[in-house]
Design a protein around this motif. Structure first.
Motif: not given
Length: 385
Positions: A302-304, A335-342
């Protein structure tokens, strides 16, 4: 377009008069309320908006006072709060926004810590001024002659009090679990200030005023930090040293490992921001090699700004891994599923990185090149639910 209703159930006590509005990545974090103002109703407020389906939203509430001053929502202690995140679906829906307080930018927040703090803090001289080094070692050890991990963004990795937005990596808890399983390490975390873009980005961009300082920073680590650590904790062979960081910290970690191939045996490259100067690091990597180095490379899905762009980021991460496999000993991709850039995402992936690094010192890592951390046996990794 999807119809969203942003709902603030109750405003924080003491909220001043002014115009409430929504900002976020979709607006370039604009402080112009036009088109995004809330309608206050009783104790709360509401905003209806049309947003393209597939958008990955990171948003915050701001308030423009009658005198023009703009406040941003914060934590209950007046510090910065993490953004609210949302994947916009075609059917839209109601999105609650739980506001804890308002930032007090002129005051240091008295934010409490939930996670383990460092054991010691050093202040060492550096070309850019004083450098804070936050040190941790496990209970039952004195830190001497343990495998060494150097972490960037040291203000974010242990306790919550000094963090950017109240979230930490909980590095002490993760490392203690590994130590209890027979894999102790020493962590030296380097705090950074507003010069982060200069210290961590090795290429000239507008964020570092086209004056990169990564080489200066890495020279200081080699010439000053490592000798200071050796004097206090004993010598650690380069093969037992690791460096790790996220975002720009991941970029400078990757750069450090290929710039000085004999310096670190393992690199933790978490969510690397490799876009500066039109992906200059990808061109810079050509012809370089660190044949004894292991690389952990990860990215959230979710990094975008949109679902499509996030999928492209994942593809680019795998492309980077393929390029690295020609240059280093081993590459592990997660690859982190459901992971944001935080910080929450990096905290979730950090224990698996730590286990992969420390277990790999005693032989081949149990995780495969492209395995997910959740596929590994948590008992075997020394982690606990």
């Amino acid at each position: 377009m999807a119809h969203l209703r942003f709902l603030i159930p109750a405003l924080p006590a003491g909220t001043p008069d002014g115009t409430l509005f929504l900002t976020g990545e979709h607006r370039g974090w604009s402080s112009d309320p036009e088109g995004w103002t809330f309608e206050q109703n009783g104790e709360g407020a509401m905003l209806d908006a049309e947003v393209p389906a597939g958008t990955l939203l990171g948003v915050k509430v701001r308030l423009r006072r009658p005198d023009g001053e703009v406040l941003e929502e914060g934590d209950p202690w007046g510090g910065r709060a993490p953004a609210h995140t949302l994947t916009v679906l075609e059917e839209g829906g109601v999105f609650p926004l739980d506001l804890q307080g308002w930032q007090a930018p002129d005051d240091m927040p008295a934010r409490p810590s939930r996670s383990a703090p460092p054991r010691e803090e050093w202040t060492l001289p550096a070309p850019w001024g004083e450098q804070t080094v936050r040190l941790w070692w496990p209970s039952g050890h004195d830190g001497r002659e343990l495998p060494l991990l150097i972490l960037h963004d040291g203000q974010n990795v242990f306790d919550e009090a000094p963090t950017f937005s109240g979230q930490s990596w909980q590095a002490g808890e993760a490392a203690q679990a590994l130590a209890d399983a027979g894999h102790p390490c020493l962590i030296a975390a380097l705090s950074v200030n507003a010069e982060r873009s200069r210290r961590y980005v090795p290429f000239p961009i507008d964020l570092n005023a086209y004056d990169p300082g990564a080489d200066e920073y890495l020279d200081w680590i080699g010439a000053e930090l490592l000798p200071a650590l050796e004097q206090s904790f004993g010598r650690v062979a380069p093969s037992r040293r690791a460096m790790a960081g996220s975002s720009f910290g991941g970029l400078v970690t990757l750069y450090a490992g290929l710039r000085n191939p004999g310096g670190f045996g393992t690199l933790g490259v978490l969510s690397p921001a490799v876009w500066p100067d039109d992906f200059a690091v990808r061109r810079w990597m050509e012809g370089r090699a660190a044949p004894l180095t292991r690389v952990w490379l990860d990215m959230g899905d979710h990094e975008a700004h949109t679902v499509g762009q996030a999928a492209e980021m994942v593809r680019l991460t795998h492309d980077l891994a393929e390029q690295l496999r020609l240059l280093v000993r081993e590459v592990h991709v997660t690859i982190g599923e459901g992971h944001w850039h935080d910080e929450a995402a990096w905290a979730a992936r950090f224990p698996a990185f730590l286990a992969w690094w420390l277990r790999g010192l005693n032989g081949p890592a149990r995780l495969g090149h492209d395995a997910s951390p959740v596929e590994a046996d948590p008992v075997d990794l020394g982690l606990r639910p």
